[in-house]
Design an enzyme around this catalytic site. Sequence first.
Site, short mmCIF file in Angstrom:
data_model
loop_
_atom_site.label_atom_id
_atom_site.label_comp_id
_atom_site.label_asym_id
_atom_site.label_seq_id
_atom_site.Cartn_x
_atom_site.Cartn_y
_atom_site.Cartn_z
N THR A 35 -16.34 -77.27 -49.90
CA THR A 35 -17.72 -77.69 -49.65
C THR A 35 -18.40 -76.81 -48.60
OG1 THR A 35 -17.05 -79.34 -47.99
CG2 THR A 35 -17.24 -80.08 -50.29
N ASN A 36 -17.67 -76.38 -47.57
CA ASN A 36 -18.26 -75.49 -46.58
C ASN A 36 -18.54 -74.12 -47.19
OD1 ASN A 36 -18.77 -76.61 -43.89
ND2 ASN A 36 -16.60 -77.17 -43.94
N MET A 113 -6.02 -74.05 -44.54
CA MET A 113 -4.99 -74.92 -43.99
C MET A 113 -3.67 -74.19 -43.76
SD MET A 113 -6.86 -77.48 -43.64
CE MET A 113 -5.65 -78.66 -43.04
N ILE A 115 -1.66 -71.57 -40.75
CA ILE A 115 -1.71 -70.98 -39.41
C ILE A 115 -1.75 -69.46 -39.55
CG2 ILE A 115 -0.46 -70.66 -37.24
CD1 ILE A 115 0.67 -73.47 -37.61
N ILE A 116 -2.74 -68.83 -38.92
CA ILE A 116 -2.88 -67.38 -39.05
C ILE A 116 -2.06 -66.67 -37.97
CG2 ILE A 116 -5.12 -67.54 -40.17
CD1 ILE A 116 -6.41 -66.86 -37.48
N ASN A 130 -13.70 -69.95 -37.52
CA ASN A 130 -13.12 -71.17 -38.07
C ASN A 130 -14.05 -72.34 -37.80
OD1 ASN A 130 -11.00 -72.79 -39.25
ND2 ASN A 130 -10.54 -73.53 -37.19
N HIS A 132 -13.81 -76.62 -37.40
CA HIS A 132 -12.82 -77.70 -37.21
C HIS A 132 -13.56 -79.02 -37.04
CE1 HIS A 132 -9.00 -79.50 -36.14
NE2 HIS A 132 -9.58 -80.04 -35.08
#
Length: 212
Positions: A35-36, A113, A115-116, A130, A132
């Site tokens: 959606t974003n 979803m 972790i980078i 990002n 949140h």
Amino acid sequence: MTNQLPSFISPQYSLEELPLDKTLKLGVMASGSGTNFEALAQAIADKRLNAKIEVLIYNNPDAKAKERAQKWNIRHVLINHRDYKKNREALDQKIVETLKHYEVEWVIMAGWMRIITPVLLNAFPNHVLNIHPSLLPSFKGIKAIEQALEAGVKVTGCTVHIASLEVDSGPILIQAVVPILPDDTPETLHARVQIQEHKIFPIGIALAAKQY
């Protein structure tokens, strides 16, 4: 009285106040509904954000984000994290190669979803953003909406920030505050937070482009 409290955005910027001379070349990363991602595509189509989404990267084959990319005729690439046997660096290297192939300048994590690692951050220094669903630094990590409800706080919201190695950390660009109502459930609160996410994400990207 609580039911009358409005949501609000801080700082009080609008996209009209943040014109960009250069078209930003975005690469969006999404794991779920997208959606974003679609809100960004709409902001670009409405000429509110001077940018182009060069590619969507998604890591779940069934992610709804893929369907949204098809709807908007935006290139999309599946990079399934399950193919990398929990090797986050190898996953990020493939992501970087893909982003570079499409000449991306800004990396936008829109519900990513995973972790980078430094592999991604070092390839795009200060250019990984990002969003949140909390007022960072509160309620980092997964289930931020549920964390806020369990903590009994009266407001929560969402944050756009420059990504860093620490999860849900890094310089904050913009936040939106959302009151928590007495009868809120995770679903109702998430829906209202998501409305604000769609508003502030394009603004946060413009702010980042101005500052970095």
